[in-house]
Design an enzyme around this catalytic site. Sequence first.
Site, PDB file in Angstrom:
ATOM      1  N   ASN A  18      28.865  20.436  48.786  1.00 15.45           N
ATOM      2  CA  ASN A  18      29.481  21.749  48.873  1.00 15.45           C
ATOM      3  C   ASN A  18      31.061  21.785  49.415  1.00 15.45           C
ATOM      4  O   ASN A  18      30.781  22.445  50.447  1.00 15.45           O
ATOM      5  CB  ASN A  18      29.392  23.130  49.239  1.00 15.45           C
ATOM      6  CG  ASN A  18      30.178  24.654  49.404  1.00 15.45           C
ATOM      7  OD1 ASN A  18      31.479  24.710  49.163  1.00 15.45           O
ATOM      8  ND2 ASN A  18      28.940  25.732  49.256  1.00 15.45           N
ATOM      9  N   ARG A 103      29.926  21.969  43.917  1.00 15.13           N
ATOM     10  CA  ARG A 103      30.271  23.651  44.030  1.00 15.13           C
ATOM     11  C   ARG A 103      31.663  23.202  43.502  1.00 15.13           C
ATOM     12  O   ARG A 103      32.401  22.446  43.964  1.00 15.13           O
ATOM     13  CB  ARG A 103      29.932  24.494  44.782  1.00 15.13           C
ATOM     14  CG  ARG A 103      30.881  26.045  44.733  1.00 15.13           C
ATOM     15  CD  ARG A 103      31.136  25.997  46.426  1.00 15.13           C
ATOM     16  NE  ARG A 103      31.345  27.485  46.404  1.00 15.13           N
ATOM     17  CZ  ARG A 103      32.433  27.852  47.214  1.00 15.13           C
ATOM     18  NH1 ARG A 103      32.814  27.042  48.342  1.00 15.13           N
ATOM     19  NH2 ARG A 103      33.479  28.912  47.221  1.00 15.13           N
ATOM     20  N   HIS A 191      32.278  33.752  44.053  1.00 22.12           N
ATOM     21  CA  HIS A 191      31.095  33.863  45.243  1.00 22.12           C
ATOM     22  C   HIS A 191      30.217  33.889  43.814  1.00 22.12           C
ATOM     23  O   HIS A 191      29.287  34.428  44.166  1.00 22.12           O
ATOM     24  CB  HIS A 191      31.193  35.308  45.820  1.00 22.12           C
ATOM     25  CG  HIS A 191      32.060  34.301  46.592  1.00 22.12           C
ATOM     26  ND1 HIS A 191      32.690  35.605  47.152  1.00 22.12           N
ATOM     27  CD2 HIS A 191      32.176  34.085  47.694  1.00 22.12           C
ATOM     28  CE1 HIS A 191      33.352  35.650  48.583  1.00 22.12           C
ATOM     29  NE2 HIS A 191      33.489  34.377  48.739  1.00 22.12           N
ATOM     30  N   HIS A 218      29.022  40.364  49.344  1.00 24.54           N
ATOM     31  CA  HIS A 218      28.973  38.256  49.707  1.00 24.54           C
ATOM     32  C   HIS A 218      30.186  38.467  51.157  1.00 24.54           C
ATOM     33  O   HIS A 218      31.418  39.204  51.172  1.00 24.54           O
ATOM     34  CB  HIS A 218      29.210  37.633  48.909  1.00 24.54           C
ATOM     35  CG  HIS A 218      29.495  36.277  49.032  1.00 24.54           C
ATOM     36  ND1 HIS A 218      28.381  35.572  48.992  1.00 24.54           N
ATOM     37  CD2 HIS A 218      30.186  35.631  50.079  1.00 24.54           C
ATOM     38  CE1 HIS A 218      28.821  34.189  49.910  1.00 24.54           C
ATOM     39  NE2 HIS A 218      29.595  34.178  50.263  1.00 24.54           N
ATOM     40  N   LEU A 219      29.856  39.063  51.845  1.00 19.68           N
ATOM     41  CA  LEU A 219      30.614  39.388  53.791  1.00 19.68           C
ATOM     42  C   LEU A 219      30.803  38.397  54.471  1.00 19.68           C
ATOM     43  O   LEU A 219      29.123  37.962  54.674  1.00 19.68           O
ATOM     44  CB  LEU A 219      30.225  40.746  54.395  1.00 19.68           C
ATOM     45  CG  LEU A 219      29.987  41.762  53.189  1.00 19.68           C
ATOM     46  CD1 LEU A 219      29.832  42.889  54.456  1.00 19.68           C
ATOM     47  CD2 LEU A 219      31.569  42.066  52.239  1.00 19.68           C
ATOM     48  N   GLY A 220      31.370  37.018  54.621  1.00 21.25           N
ATOM     49  CA  GLY A 220      31.671  35.877  55.189  1.00 21.25           C
ATOM     50  C   GLY A 220      32.895  35.794  55.544  1.00 21.25           C
ATOM     51  O   GLY A 220      33.944  36.455  55.482  1.00 21.25           O
ATOM     52  N   GLY A 222      34.979  34.460  53.304  1.00 20.81           N
ATOM     53  CA  GLY A 222      35.922  35.086  52.298  1.00 20.81           C
ATOM     54  C   GLY A 222      34.928  36.047  51.934  1.00 20.81           C
ATOM     55  O   GLY A 222      33.503  35.987  51.844  1.00 20.81           O
ATOM     56  N   ARG A 251      42.164  35.803  54.315  1.00 18.06           N
ATOM     57  CA  ARG A 251      43.385  36.569  53.665  1.00 18.06           C
ATOM     58  C   ARG A 251      42.879  37.959  53.872  1.00 18.06           C
ATOM     59  O   ARG A 251      42.077  38.480  53.711  1.00 18.06           O
ATOM     60  CB  ARG A 251      42.345  36.184  52.102  1.00 18.06           C
ATOM     61  CG  ARG A 251      42.281  34.232  51.635  1.00 18.06           C
ATOM     62  CD  ARG A 251      41.730  33.847  50.659  1.00 18.06           C
ATOM     63  NE  ARG A 251      40.882  33.819  51.758  1.00 18.06           N
ATOM     64  CZ  ARG A 251      39.143  33.232  50.748  1.00 18.06           C
ATOM     65  NH1 ARG A 251      39.364  33.705  49.292  1.00 18.06           N
ATOM     66  NH2 ARG A 251      38.514  32.273  51.075  1.00 18.06           N
ATOM     67  N   ASP A 293      36.982  35.687  63.556  1.00 17.43           N
ATOM     68  CA  ASP A 293      35.929  35.057  63.433  1.00 17.43           C
ATOM     69  C   ASP A 293      35.399  36.541  63.907  1.00 17.43           C
ATOM     70  O   ASP A 293      36.089  37.414  65.548  1.00 17.43           O
ATOM     71  CB  ASP A 293      34.952  33.921  64.332  1.00 17.43           C
ATOM     72  CG  ASP A 293      33.593  33.873  64.571  1.00 17.43           C
ATOM     73  OD1 ASP A 293      32.964  34.854  64.961  1.00 17.43           O
ATOM     74  OD2 ASP A 293      33.348  32.776  64.067  1.00 17.43           O
ATOM     75  N   ARG A 295      32.403  37.798  64.842  1.00 22.00           N
ATOM     76  CA  ARG A 295      31.501  38.010  66.274  1.00 22.00           C
ATOM     77  C   ARG A 295      32.796  37.820  67.594  1.00 22.00           C
ATOM     78  O   ARG A 295      32.570  38.446  68.560  1.00 22.00           O
ATOM     79  CB  ARG A 295      30.847  36.761  66.678  1.00 22.00           C
ATOM     80  CG  ARG A 295      29.462  36.773  65.317  1.00 22.00           C
ATOM     81  CD  ARG A 295      29.120  35.029  65.665  1.00 22.00           C
ATOM     82  NE  ARG A 295      30.241  33.893  64.970  1.00 22.00           N
ATOM     83  CZ  ARG A 295      30.095  32.467  64.426  1.00 22.00           C
ATOM     84  NH1 ARG A 295      28.864  32.394  64.694  1.00 22.00           N
ATOM     85  NH2 ARG A 295      30.171  32.676  64.084  1.00 22.00           N
ATOM     86  N   VAL A 339      28.446  37.155  57.686  1.00 21.33           N
ATOM     87  CA  VAL A 339      28.836  38.926  58.703  1.00 21.33           C
ATOM     88  C   VAL A 339      27.491  39.096  57.494  1.00 21.33           C
ATOM     89  O   VAL A 339      27.337  40.354  58.182  1.00 21.33           O
ATOM     90  CB  VAL A 339      30.413  39.165  58.354  1.00 21.33           C
ATOM     91  CG1 VAL A 339      31.156  40.683  58.235  1.00 21.33           C
ATOM     92  CG2 VAL A 339      31.301  38.773  58.968  1.00 21.33           C
ATOM     93  N   GLU A 388      23.450  29.345  48.295  1.00 27.14           N
ATOM     94  CA  GLU A 388      24.216  28.240  46.442  1.00 27.14           C
ATOM     95  C   GLU A 388      23.936  27.544  46.449  1.00 27.14           C
ATOM     96  O   GLU A 388      23.249  26.829  45.439  1.00 27.14           O
ATOM     97  CB  GLU A 388      25.383  28.694  47.283  1.00 27.14           C
ATOM     98  CG  GLU A 388      26.205  29.782  47.696  1.00 27.14           C
ATOM     99  CD  GLU A 388      27.533  29.932  47.817  1.00 27.14           C
ATOM    100  OE1 GLU A 388      29.105  30.526  47.932  1.00 27.14           O
ATOM    101  OE2 GLU A 388      27.969  29.144  48.818  1.00 27.14           O
TER     102      GLU A 388
END
Length: 404
Positions: A18, A103, A191, A218-220, A222, A251, A293, A295, A339, A388
């Site tokens: 990946n 991927r 994703h 899907h929260l990260g 991206g 983004r 980030d 956090r 996230v 994934e």
Amino acid sequence: MAPTAETAKTDGTILVVNAGSSSIKLAVFPADDAAHAAEPRLTALIERIGAPEAAAWIRPAGGAKQPVALGAEAGRGHAPALRVLLPEIAAQAGGPIAAAGHRIVHGGDGYSGPVAIDEGVLERLETLVPLARTHQPHGIAAIRAVGEVWPAVLQIACFDTAFHATIPERARTFALPEAVRRAGVRRYGFHGLSYQWIAASLPGILGDAAEGRIVVAHLGNGASLCGMAGRESRATTMGFTPLDGLVMGERPGRTDPGAILFMLEEMGLAPAEIREMLFKRSGLLGLSGISNDMRTLMASAAPEARLALEVYVERAVVEIGAIAASIGGLDALVFTGGVGENAAGIRAAIVARLGWLGLGIDPEANAANALRLSPEGATPVLIVPANEEAVIARETRGLALAAG
């Protein structure tokens, strides 16, 4: 000689690769039926590729990280660093590498499922680089690196766009002139490997209700949403590129195209400057001026950090409502990604504004990052960890056996 189906059934292994913009995650799964499990035999990571502090490690299942010295190769890019690490992985894989699954972010119109890689496929993937410049070149570089180290190993491309091939034409079509649409400008979605894992996992959690109307967040770094019905994609927030939809780490998500024209025509920014801004200096980083980030921002008292979080939640709430409308309602909301799986405060803030969809959240379950976050009687709200790599291993094993 290429690995055979019999090799894959016995002691062979599946390598999963990946490749991201500055890192490469790898995992090794057994190539027999155990490949259907979620846990790999070992994992590895190359991070901060191209920087002086680049590093790599391998971690056997249940063991500690083992640093791997990359030397000067890490500064030369993804392929050189990978060529150093692959022999180290092979030495600890617990069996010969039967196949390698990659991927690949963008499959364009041509690929709606995994495909065995040959030179023709690589040439097609090269033509899609303009649609995903941040990731596609690195995925291709990883394919070529594996091919150089192990020329006989079968390689499989698994596409982030493929899961969204079931989106109806009305939902994937932009209101642009025919000539532009013929050039391939439409909503592709991304994703997809993450969403494929969620779709496969839901029956074991929800039973027959898994076939209903599900929104997956899907929260990260991206971030995107997928609206499913019958565990197939029916709507998604990312579009022609991974820039659309939700606010992300770097983004911006949905942005008025007129703002891009304003930057070009009135501010005098060059296309390359705008590209750099949209892919690397916007989102949470651009809003806060502090960090991408989550956090860091949640721990900050700075007003800029607060604004970034408020905009992030606002966009998520609006888009979840829109996706639910597109699929005709909501039978469950699923959080996944770094996230989504770990930021209890963000989940609570989003769900608090979606009570009109029948959603609620139990504070104790939310604080514990439990599987089921919703109180009794409410529309289910779940956390399903992303995996994934397991999806890629399954797809790769299937094609490897078919090719044997």
